[in-house]
Design an enzyme around this catalytic site. Structure first.
Site, short mmCIF file in Angstrom:
data_model
loop_
_atom_site.label_atom_id
_atom_site.label_comp_id
_atom_site.label_asym_id
_atom_site.label_seq_id
_atom_site.Cartn_x
_atom_site.Cartn_y
_atom_site.Cartn_z
N TRP A 81 0.99 -1.10 0.38
CA TRP A 81 0.05 0.26 0.25
C TRP A 81 0.67 1.14 -0.06
O TRP A 81 0.53 2.54 -0.71
CB TRP A 81 -0.90 0.23 1.01
CG TRP A 81 -1.31 -1.18 1.06
CD1 TRP A 81 -1.41 -2.31 2.23
CD2 TRP A 81 -2.84 -1.85 0.25
NE1 TRP A 81 -2.39 -3.21 1.48
CE2 TRP A 81 -3.20 -2.77 0.44
CE3 TRP A 81 -3.02 -1.29 -0.86
CZ2 TRP A 81 -4.36 -3.49 0.34
CZ3 TRP A 81 -4.05 -1.24 -1.63
CH2 TRP A 81 -4.76 -2.68 -1.41
N ASP B 29 -1.08 7.13 6.52
CA ASP B 29 -2.24 6.01 5.80
C ASP B 29 -2.30 5.34 7.01
O ASP B 29 -1.50 3.94 8.01
CB ASP B 29 -1.39 4.81 4.54
CG ASP B 29 -3.25 3.59 4.42
OD1 ASP B 29 -3.56 3.86 5.75
OD2 ASP B 29 -2.94 3.34 3.12
N LYS C 62 -11.55 -2.80 8.91
CA LYS C 62 -10.39 -2.86 9.30
C LYS C 62 -10.75 -3.13 11.11
O LYS C 62 -10.67 -3.95 10.89
CB LYS C 62 -8.71 -3.32 8.90
CG LYS C 62 -9.21 -2.76 7.75
CD LYS C 62 -7.28 -2.98 7.59
CE LYS C 62 -7.17 -2.96 5.33
NZ LYS C 62 -7.44 -4.50 5.33
#
Length: 356
Positions: free
Chosen positions: A99, A166, A190
């Site tokens: 990511w 992030d 999540k």
């Protein structure tokens, strides 16, 4: 049979969050209407957003001068929104996984980027240390937890430029010094809510500094000014996020979540290190993630991988298969996962070891 949810995302939520959201979907606030069919501008829904923002700020101790936004598009949309809004001269990126690499790729389209360090050649098995950050960079972007490879930054980096992070997979799992950041973002699926809403914490006076034109929907100022109501927000996930935020506060906040995260991780890593069949994949033990615990069969037991997966699945373990790019196993231990589930997985590993 009881199911133990180790899915990496969308992932486990507190049971009461699911039940309260389900009830609101049937009848929101005794209105006779479903949460799914009310207007986002209805007088009954605005308090949901207001309280969610208030709890966000309270739980993370967000200073004055920051806005909390609820947007669409997932964390992947933020990969371009961040450089659109903040990259003027150059931006620095720490490459610690898939990511982080995608975020860097998007930023390259907006100006000069510097990859300050990367652990890619070693399979992202550690977090790089002692790297140099350009003093003239507009920000340093980090991915605090790497769901695929199982590494995590357990503290805020000490750098002399603003941070962007992030935090999709470890938000609310530890205290954060938000004052070091101009932007923190993440997909909610999540540790916060069902898929469909993205949270963004943005420093207001860091906006409006770039010279480029920013499309209306991609300009953070649009959403700050309209309180996340410029267009229809994802109503149901925001409501679920509110229920999770209430649950987090009732449980003791981020300090308690940090204690539980370490307890779960210590228990599972201890078994991985003890068990003759398994080994952890992260080479720097201090970088082991508390959220996504990755492990594989030792080389001499490699042929037992599918057998263990089938055995564990038969015992109620859900979602422990490793990401397709790395294989092996991954136990995602997010905030809502009870310690009993980790104990069940440990017992499962011990039983399988006895059989072999």
């Amino acid at each position: 049979m009881k199911k133990h949810n180790f899915n990496a995302g969308p992932s486990i939520l507190p049971r009461e969050v699911i039940e309260k959201t389900a009830q609101a979907i049937l009848d929101f606030n005794d209105s006779g209407l479903s949460l799914m069919e009310i207007s986002h501008r209805a007088k009954d829904f605005q308090p949901v957003v207001d309280e969610a923002i208030s709890l966000f700020k309270e739980l993370l101790q967000i200073p004055e001068g920051y806005s909390v936004l609820f947007l669409g598009g997932g964390a992947s949309m933020q990969f371009c929104m961040v450089p659109y809004n903040f990259l003027e001269k150059k931006a620095a990126y720490l490459n610690t996984g898939a990511w982080a690499k995608k975020a860097l790729k998007e930023a390259k389209g907006f100006g000069e980027t510097v990859e300050v360090a990367s652990s890619e050649k070693e399979g992202f098995t550690y977090i790089p240390k002692n790297f140099t950050v350009p003093s003239d960079a507009d920000y340093l972007h980090i991915t605090t937890n790497n769901t695929i490879y199982g590494t995590e930054l357990h503290a805020d980096p000490q750098v002399d430029i603003p941070l962007v992070a992030d935090m999709s997979s470890d938000i609310f799992s530890r205290p954060v010094d938000v004052s070091k950041y101009i932007c923190i973002y993440g997909g909610a699926q999540k540790n916060l809510a069902p898929a469909g809403v993205t949270f963004v914490i943005v420093k207001n006076d860091a906006l409006g500094k770039v010279s480029r034109h920013i499309p209306t929907m991609l300009d953070y100022r649009t959403h700050v000014e309209k309180g996340s109501m410029f267009n229809t927000p994802p109503v149901v996930p925001i409501y679920a996020a509110l229920q999770t935020l209430r649950w987090l506060k009732a449980q003791g906040g981020v300090e308690e979540m940090q204690r539980r995260a370490k307890q779960r991780a210590d228990m599972l890593y201890a078994e991985i290190d003890r068990n003759k069949l398994f080994r952890g994949t992260v080479t720097a033990l201090e970088d082991r993630s508390y959220m996504n615990i990755c492990f594989v069969m030792k080389e001499e037991y490699k042929e037992l991988e599918s057998d263990f997966l089938n055995f564990a699945t038969g015992k109620g373990m859900v979602g422990i298969k490793g990401h397709r790019s790395v294989g092996g196993f991954r136990a995602s231990c997010y905030n809502a996962l009870p310690i009993e589930s980790v104990q069940a997985l440990v017992d499962c590993m011990k039983e399988f070891e006895k059989q072999h």
